[in-house]
Design an enzyme around this catalytic site. Structure first.
Site, short mmCIF file in Angstrom:
data_model
loop_
_atom_site.label_atom_id
_atom_site.label_comp_id
_atom_site.label_asym_id
_atom_site.label_seq_id
_atom_site.Cartn_x
_atom_site.Cartn_y
_atom_site.Cartn_z
N HIS A 1 0.86 -1.18 0.00
CA HIS A 1 0.00 0.00 0.00
C HIS A 1 0.90 1.23 0.00
O HIS A 1 2.04 1.19 0.48
CB HIS A 1 -0.88 0.03 1.25
CG HIS A 1 -1.98 -0.98 1.22
ND1 HIS A 1 -3.12 -0.83 1.98
CD2 HIS A 1 -2.12 -2.16 0.58
CE1 HIS A 1 -3.93 -1.86 1.78
NE2 HIS A 1 -3.34 -2.69 0.93
N GLU B 1 1.05 3.85 1.79
CA GLU B 1 1.57 4.26 3.10
C GLU B 1 2.77 3.41 3.52
O GLU B 1 3.77 3.94 4.01
CB GLU B 1 0.48 4.14 4.18
CG GLU B 1 -0.73 5.00 3.94
CD GLU B 1 -1.86 4.30 3.21
OE1 GLU B 1 -3.03 4.61 3.50
OE2 GLU B 1 -1.59 3.43 2.36
N CYS C 1 -2.51 -0.31 7.35
CA CYS C 1 -1.65 0.87 7.26
C CYS C 1 -1.66 1.66 8.56
O CYS C 1 -0.62 2.18 8.98
CB CYS C 1 -2.07 1.73 6.08
SG CYS C 1 -1.71 0.92 4.50
#
Length: 154
Positions: free
Chosen positions: A58, A60, A91
């Site tokens: 992801h 992040e 995250c």
């Protein structure tokens, strides 16, 4: 009435949105993230799940890894994470593990958000670390990228 967005947050969101557009151009969900410390971007990332075949990639997490590598430390307590979409539970956990002090995000995620919409992991008083959270920064622009991406796939 919304509060004015600090110039540093707006500039960081501009870069995060550029990264989100890059993710979409490579068939990944358009999410971009940057980590800022003392006014400078020290790490950035975009969704790379499809590109890398990595469920953890992801935006992040990619940005956290980039910043930690640049600083030579996992501890990012004096940093702000700016991301185009409200962080998910995974995250949010990574953000807390990295001790990020502040999170600024664009679009709310009413299905999986963990910074105030579905869950509020980042500010949960039961956690040993909490982050300051500012949501909805340039939300319409971030949401439009996501909407266009998913509409093109339907």
């Amino acid at each position: 009435m919304s509060l004015p967005v600090p110039a540093a947050d707006d500039a960081a969101m501009t870069r995060a949105l550029e990264l989100a557009r890059s993710a979409a151009a490579h068939d990944d969900v358009p999410v971009g993230a940057v980590l800022v410390r003392a006014g400078a971007i020290i790490g950035e990332g975009r969704n790379l799940r499809e590109h890398d075949g990595d469920p953890l990639a992801h935006a992040e997490v990619v940005a956290l890894r980039s910043a930690a590598s640049a600083l030579g430390s996992w501890n990012l307590e004096d940093c702000t994470l700016v991301v185009t979409l409200e962080p998910c539970v995974m995250c949010a956990g990574a953000i807390l593990q990295a001790r990020v002090g502040r999170v600024v995000f664009g679009a709310w995620d009413e299905k999986a958000g963990a910074a105030g919409s579905v869950y509020d992991v980042l500010r949960d008083r039961r956690m040993p670390h909490r982050a300051e959270v500012v949501g909805g920064v340039r939300a319409a622009e971030a949401a439009a990228l996501l909407r266009a991406f998913f509409e093109a796939r339907r």
